[in-house]
Design a protein around this motif. Structure first.
Motif, PDB file in Angstrom:
ATOM      1  N   CYS A 189       0.824  -1.217   0.000  1.00 56.15           N
ATOM      2  CA  CYS A 189       0.000   0.000   0.000  1.00 56.15           C
ATOM      3  C   CYS A 189       0.862   1.272   0.000  1.00 56.15           C
ATOM      4  N   TYR A 190       2.104   1.121   0.467  1.00 57.18           N
ATOM      5  CA  TYR A 190       2.935   2.289   0.766  1.00 57.18           C
ATOM      6  C   TYR A 190       3.183   3.183  -0.458  1.00 57.18           C
ATOM      7  N   THR A 191       3.530   2.590  -1.566  1.00 56.48           N
ATOM      8  CA  THR A 191       3.934   3.367  -2.745  1.00 56.48           C
ATOM      9  C   THR A 191       2.861   4.378  -3.151  1.00 56.48           C
ATOM     10  N   CYS A 192       1.629   3.943  -3.174  1.00 55.86           N
ATOM     11  CA  CYS A 192       0.560   4.830  -3.649  1.00 55.86           C
ATOM     12  C   CYS A 192      -0.063   5.666  -2.534  1.00 55.86           C
ATOM     13  N   HIS A 193      -0.029   5.160  -1.287  1.00 53.71           N
ATOM     14  CA  HIS A 193      -0.806   5.802  -0.231  1.00 53.71           C
ATOM     15  C   HIS A 193       0.045   6.408   0.881  1.00 53.71           C
ATOM     16  N   ASN A 194       1.345   6.512   0.712  1.00 51.62           N
ATOM     17  CA  ASN A 194       2.173   7.015   1.819  1.00 51.62           C
ATOM     18  C   ASN A 194       1.857   8.457   2.193  1.00 51.62           C
ATOM     19  N   LYS A 195       1.339   9.244   1.262  1.00 47.13           N
ATOM     20  CA  LYS A 195       0.996  10.635   1.578  1.00 47.13           C
ATOM     21  C   LYS A 195      -0.090  10.724   2.650  1.00 47.13           C
ATOM     22  N   LEU A 196      -0.957   9.721   2.692  1.00 48.35           N
ATOM     23  CA  LEU A 196      -2.064   9.758   3.654  1.00 48.35           C
ATOM     24  C   LEU A 196      -1.570   9.764   5.096  1.00 48.35           C
ATOM     25  N   ALA A 197      -0.393   9.192   5.308  1.00 47.24           N
ATOM     26  CA  ALA A 197       0.155   9.118   6.660  1.00 47.24           C
ATOM     27  C   ALA A 197       1.260  10.140   6.885  1.00 47.24           C
TER      28      ALA A 197
END
Length: 369
Positions: free
Chosen positions: A192-200
């Motif tokens: 999940c990290y590559t696409c969603h790291n901005k969320l955290a």
């Protein structure tokens, strides 16, 4: 008469000619600003007029590297992402910030250094507690990505499976609501990290989000408020979400169960109405600072006449201060609504942090004499 008819005929031909030219260029311009499916270039995701519930969107573009030498993505937040394409790469994914409400994203394609074409993509950042983004406009629609239709677009580069095979360790984060949780040893290894790291990425991160234990909340289930979404995504979360939150937040569960509360978000079980479960710049992952969040619904308390005008100091202009002061009862904290009220529940009236039914006992928290 003949001359007049001839003049009308010529005028009619002239009008038709320019009308055709106008229609042609309108269609040409429309097709090159809203639709982006050509042999040279495609916006794989998202679809035009998609709705987002977070302030970030990942755009996936496919280009013909033989023709497109670079592209630039521009947002209305003055963010500009410029990419020089590689001769060996066709697909590019870029995460951009969104402003609340309607966003018009511009994508400019370059043939060498020359602007070749420009496309526009409209997205809507929906957030119920901001007036500008409260209602989804007509024509915009929530598109669910994690299903067979769209995930196949990414499988060439990404492993779309959950992270169940990665090594985990016991959670020991200071301040976490629970330690009864196993987290990924290296969250950056999460699929999940590559696409969603901005969320955290914001200042205050929620433990499951910053550790990329996404499936703790995104369990694929629905609740009574989102039953119609069932099956649309592998990673749905139930609405209301409160039972999922209680998995870790036992203290809050105890407060709600053992106390009285008529607070709307708490009663409805929609913790995510006030809290951003990924991260936030505000304390407790709140979507706004405490005072601004509370007065979003309780606008009458922002007038300066709270609590009771008749017995407070004139220097407060007839009202008890609700902000911009130090909180005497909680050293190091600012005075805000939650200094006196517990939004999750209380044994006292008006959600006051009292143990009895007399509301004025709350005053003793600060006014000792």
């Amino acid at each position: 008469m003949i001359e007049k008819n001839l003049s009308l005929t010529l005028s009619s031909h002239f009008f038709k000619k320019w009308l055709l030219i106008f229609v042609f260029f309108t269609i040409f311009n429309f097709s090159h600003t809203l639709f982006a499916n050509t042999k040279d270039f495609q916006i794989l995701y998202p679809l035009n007029n998609s709705v987002y519930n977070e302030e970030f969107a990942t755009i996936s573009l496919k280009v013909d590297p033989k023709k497109i030498k670079g592209f630039k993505v521009l947002t209305q937040l003055d963010t500009s992402i410029e990419v020089k394409t590689s001769s060996k790469k066709e697909i590019y994914c870029k995460t951009i910030p969104l402003k609340l409400g309607i966003n018009e994203i511009k994508i400019k394609l370059y043939l060498n250094n020359n602007l070749s074409k420009e496309y526009k993509l409209k997205l809507f950042y929906h957030n119920e507690i901001f007036e500008v983004a409260e209602e989804i406009p007509a024509g915009f629609k929530k598109i669910y990505f994690h299903n067979d239709i769209y995930e196949n677009l990414c499988t060439k580069c990404h492993d779309m499976r959950p992270d169940f095979k990665l090594k985990t360790v016991k959670l020991e984060a200071k301040g976490s609501a629970t330690t009864d949780m196993y987290i990924l040893e290296n969250p950056q290894d999460s699929n999940c990290y590559t696409c969603h790291n901005k969320l955290a990425s914001r200042k205050n991160g929620h433990a499951p989000a910053v550790n990329f234990m996404c499936q703790i909340c995104h369990n694929g289930q629905t609740g009574e408020n989102n039953l119609e979404e069932e099956g649309k995504s592998r990673y749905l979360y139930p609405d209301p979400i409160i039972k999922v939150c209680f998995t870790c937040h036992k203290r809050i569960e105890h407060i709600i169960e053992k106390n009285y509360s008529d607070h709307g978000p708490t009663n409805s079980g929609r913790c995510n109405l006030c809290h951003n479960p990924h991260s936030s710049k505000n304390i407790f992952f709140l979507k706004k600072s405490i005072w601004n969040l509370c007065t979003t619904c309780h606008a009458e308390k922002a007038s300066g006449l709270h609590v009771i005008a008749s017995f407070v100091y004139q220097r407060n202009k007839g009202g008890h201060p609700t902000k911009d002061r130090k909180d005497p009862s909680r050293p190091g904290r600012e005075l805000v609504c939650s200094s006196c009220h517990d939004p999750h529940g209380s044994k006292g009236p008006f959600l006051l942090r009292t143990t009895g039914k007399i509301p004025f006992s709350i005053c003793k928290r600060c006014h000792k004499k």
